[in-house]
Scaffold this motif. Sequence first.
Motif, mmCIF file in Angstrom:
data_model
loop_
_atom_site.group_PDB
_atom_site.id
_atom_site.type_symbol
_atom_site.label_atom_id
_atom_site.label_comp_id
_atom_site.label_asym_id
_atom_site.label_seq_id
_atom_site.Cartn_x
_atom_site.Cartn_y
_atom_site.Cartn_z
ATOM 1 N N THR A 4 0.964 -1.162 -0.032
ATOM 2 C CA THR A 4 0.010 -0.090 0.004
ATOM 3 C C THR A 4 0.973 1.313 -0.266
ATOM 4 N N GLY A 5 0.549 2.156 -0.985
ATOM 5 C CA GLY A 5 1.130 3.431 -0.802
ATOM 6 C C GLY A 5 0.958 4.360 0.189
ATOM 7 N N GLY A 6 2.084 4.688 0.721
ATOM 8 C CA GLY A 6 2.032 5.504 2.105
ATOM 9 C C GLY A 6 1.236 6.821 1.667
ATOM 10 N N PHE A 7 1.394 7.315 0.621
ATOM 11 C CA PHE A 7 0.628 8.791 -0.055
ATOM 12 C C PHE A 7 -0.769 8.578 -0.180
ATOM 13 N N LEU A 8 -0.836 7.715 -1.217
ATOM 14 C CA LEU A 8 -2.224 7.670 -1.881
ATOM 15 C C LEU A 8 -3.234 6.632 -1.001
ATOM 16 N N HIS A 9 -2.549 5.798 0.060
ATOM 17 C CA HIS A 9 -3.108 4.852 0.589
ATOM 18 C C HIS A 9 -3.961 3.842 -0.481
ATOM 19 N N GLY A 53 -3.703 0.539 -3.049
ATOM 20 C CA GLY A 53 -3.050 -0.657 -3.284
ATOM 21 C C GLY A 53 -2.095 -0.710 -4.432
ATOM 22 N N ASN A 54 -0.690 -1.168 -4.303
ATOM 23 C CA ASN A 54 0.253 -1.394 -5.291
ATOM 24 C C ASN A 54 0.958 -2.676 -4.952
ATOM 25 N N THR A 55 1.840 -3.176 -5.877
ATOM 26 C CA THR A 55 2.500 -4.484 -5.800
ATOM 27 C C THR A 55 3.852 -4.197 -5.943
ATOM 28 N N VAL A 59 -1.643 13.571 -9.453
ATOM 29 C CA VAL A 59 -0.299 13.017 -8.954
ATOM 30 C C VAL A 59 0.096 12.048 -10.094
ATOM 31 N N GLN A 60 1.261 12.153 -10.503
ATOM 32 C CA GLN A 60 1.789 11.060 -11.518
ATOM 33 C C GLN A 60 2.154 10.080 -10.589
ATOM 34 N N VAL A 61 1.823 8.714 -10.966
ATOM 35 C CA VAL A 61 2.140 7.663 -10.211
ATOM 36 C C VAL A 61 2.919 6.708 -11.307
ATOM 37 N N GLY A 62 3.926 6.333 -10.706
ATOM 38 C CA GLY A 62 4.704 5.404 -11.465
ATOM 39 C C GLY A 62 5.572 5.952 -12.490
ATOM 40 N N GLY A 63 5.812 5.036 -13.500
ATOM 41 C CA GLY A 63 5.813 3.471 -13.710
ATOM 42 C C GLY A 63 6.136 2.808 -12.827
HETATM 43 P P1 2BA Z 1 2.193 6.166 -2.815
HETATM 44 O O1 2BA Z 1 3.030 6.857 -1.642
HETATM 45 O O2 2BA Z 1 0.897 6.509 -2.615
HETATM 46 O O3 2BA Z 1 2.792 7.632 -3.938
HETATM 47 C C1 2BA Z 1 1.679 7.654 -5.075
HETATM 48 C C2 2BA Z 1 2.342 9.160 -5.703
HETATM 49 O O4 2BA Z 1 2.072 10.095 -5.024
HETATM 50 C C3 2BA Z 1 3.625 9.203 -5.913
HETATM 51 O O5 2BA Z 1 3.918 8.270 -7.043
HETATM 52 C C4 2BA Z 1 4.111 10.597 -6.303
HETATM 53 O O6 2BA Z 1 3.840 11.086 -7.498
HETATM 54 C C5 2BA Z 1 3.215 10.948 -5.197
HETATM 55 N N1 2BA Z 1 3.612 11.481 -3.962
HETATM 56 C C6 2BA Z 1 4.089 10.544 -2.999
HETATM 57 N N2 2BA Z 1 4.549 11.224 -1.785
HETATM 58 C C7 2BA Z 1 4.013 12.531 -2.023
HETATM 59 C C8 2BA Z 1 4.165 13.762 -1.271
HETATM 60 N N3 2BA Z 1 4.711 13.692 0.029
HETATM 61 N N4 2BA Z 1 3.882 14.936 -1.782
HETATM 62 C C9 2BA Z 1 3.406 14.905 -3.029
HETATM 63 N N5 2BA Z 1 3.018 13.792 -3.826
HETATM 64 C C10 2BA Z 1 3.516 12.711 -3.487
HETATM 65 P P2 2BA Z 1 5.559 7.609 -7.220
HETATM 66 O O7 2BA Z 1 6.740 8.371 -6.862
HETATM 67 O O8 2BA Z 1 5.741 6.892 -8.578
HETATM 68 O O9 2BA Z 1 5.542 6.272 -6.196
HETATM 69 C C11 2BA Z 1 4.534 5.522 -6.366
HETATM 70 C C12 2BA Z 1 4.752 4.386 -5.275
HETATM 71 O O10 2BA Z 1 5.762 3.851 -5.001
HETATM 72 C C13 2BA Z 1 4.228 5.181 -4.001
HETATM 73 O O11 2BA Z 1 2.818 5.155 -3.676
HETATM 74 C C14 2BA Z 1 5.125 4.199 -2.859
HETATM 75 O O12 2BA Z 1 4.254 3.189 -2.564
HETATM 76 C C15 2BA Z 1 6.239 3.870 -3.541
HETATM 77 N N6 2BA Z 1 7.344 4.502 -3.455
HETATM 78 C C16 2BA Z 1 7.614 5.915 -3.936
HETATM 79 N N7 2BA Z 1 8.928 6.279 -3.445
HETATM 80 C C17 2BA Z 1 9.149 5.664 -2.534
HETATM 81 C C18 2BA Z 1 10.493 5.464 -1.491
HETATM 82 N N8 2BA Z 1 11.428 6.493 -1.662
HETATM 83 N N9 2BA Z 1 10.482 4.509 -0.515
HETATM 84 C C19 2BA Z 1 9.377 3.536 -0.412
HETATM 85 N N10 2BA Z 1 8.587 3.348 -1.391
HETATM 86 C C20 2BA Z 1 8.322 4.330 -2.357
#
Ligand code: 2BA
Length: 109
Positions: free
Chosen positions: A33-38, A40-42, A91-95
């Motif tokens: 689970t993504g910490g920001f969007l909460h 599900g991811n894999t 927000v842009q997520v991924g790839g």
């Molecule tokens: P999430 O934490 O749910 O983050 C989803 C997207 O939200 C991120 O995409 C980014 O675009 C944005 N985001 C995250 N934190 C933010 C913040 N504090 N302020 C503004 N926008 C924010 P991605 O960067 O492509 O990340 C996709 C997923 O990969 C994340 O889901 C997390 O599960 C993982 N991830 C990314 N960076 C990580 C890291 N440094 N350590 C561990 N997991 C990471």
Amino acid sequence: MKLIIAVVQDKDSAKLAQNLVKENIRATKLASTGGFLHAGNTTFLIGTEDHLVDHVKSIIQQSCKAREQVVAPMSPMGASMESYIPYPVNVQVGGATVFVLDIEQFAQF
Ligand code: 2BA
């Protein structure tokens, strides 16, 4: 030997799993689970030889794409204050988010 940790969107996980199997690369999939969007991811754990790291990274790159996601406002009641979002944001997520770690030991019993 290296451990590749790849966090990918659920939508890309079946394609990535398929492509890894096709290339004879072993992997373990974890629901995460993504910490920001909460949302599900894999998370893929991929143990591989050093010389295959770039190959695995290119398989991940080809299998996963970035997507825009609208984050709906979260009320302070329904979420913790650190993830409180007062208005919809794009927000842009991924790839894929990829970490490459050295493996100290690898064993299979
Ligand atoms: P999430 O934490 O749910 O983050 C989803 C997207 O939200 C991120 O995409 C980014 O675009 C944005 N985001 C995250 N934190 C933010 C913040 N504090 N302020 C503004 N926008 C924010 P991605 O960067 O492509 O990340 C996709 C997923 O990969 C994340 O889901 C997390 O599960 C993982 N991830 C990314 N960076 C990580 C890291 N440094 N350590 C561990 N997991 C990471």
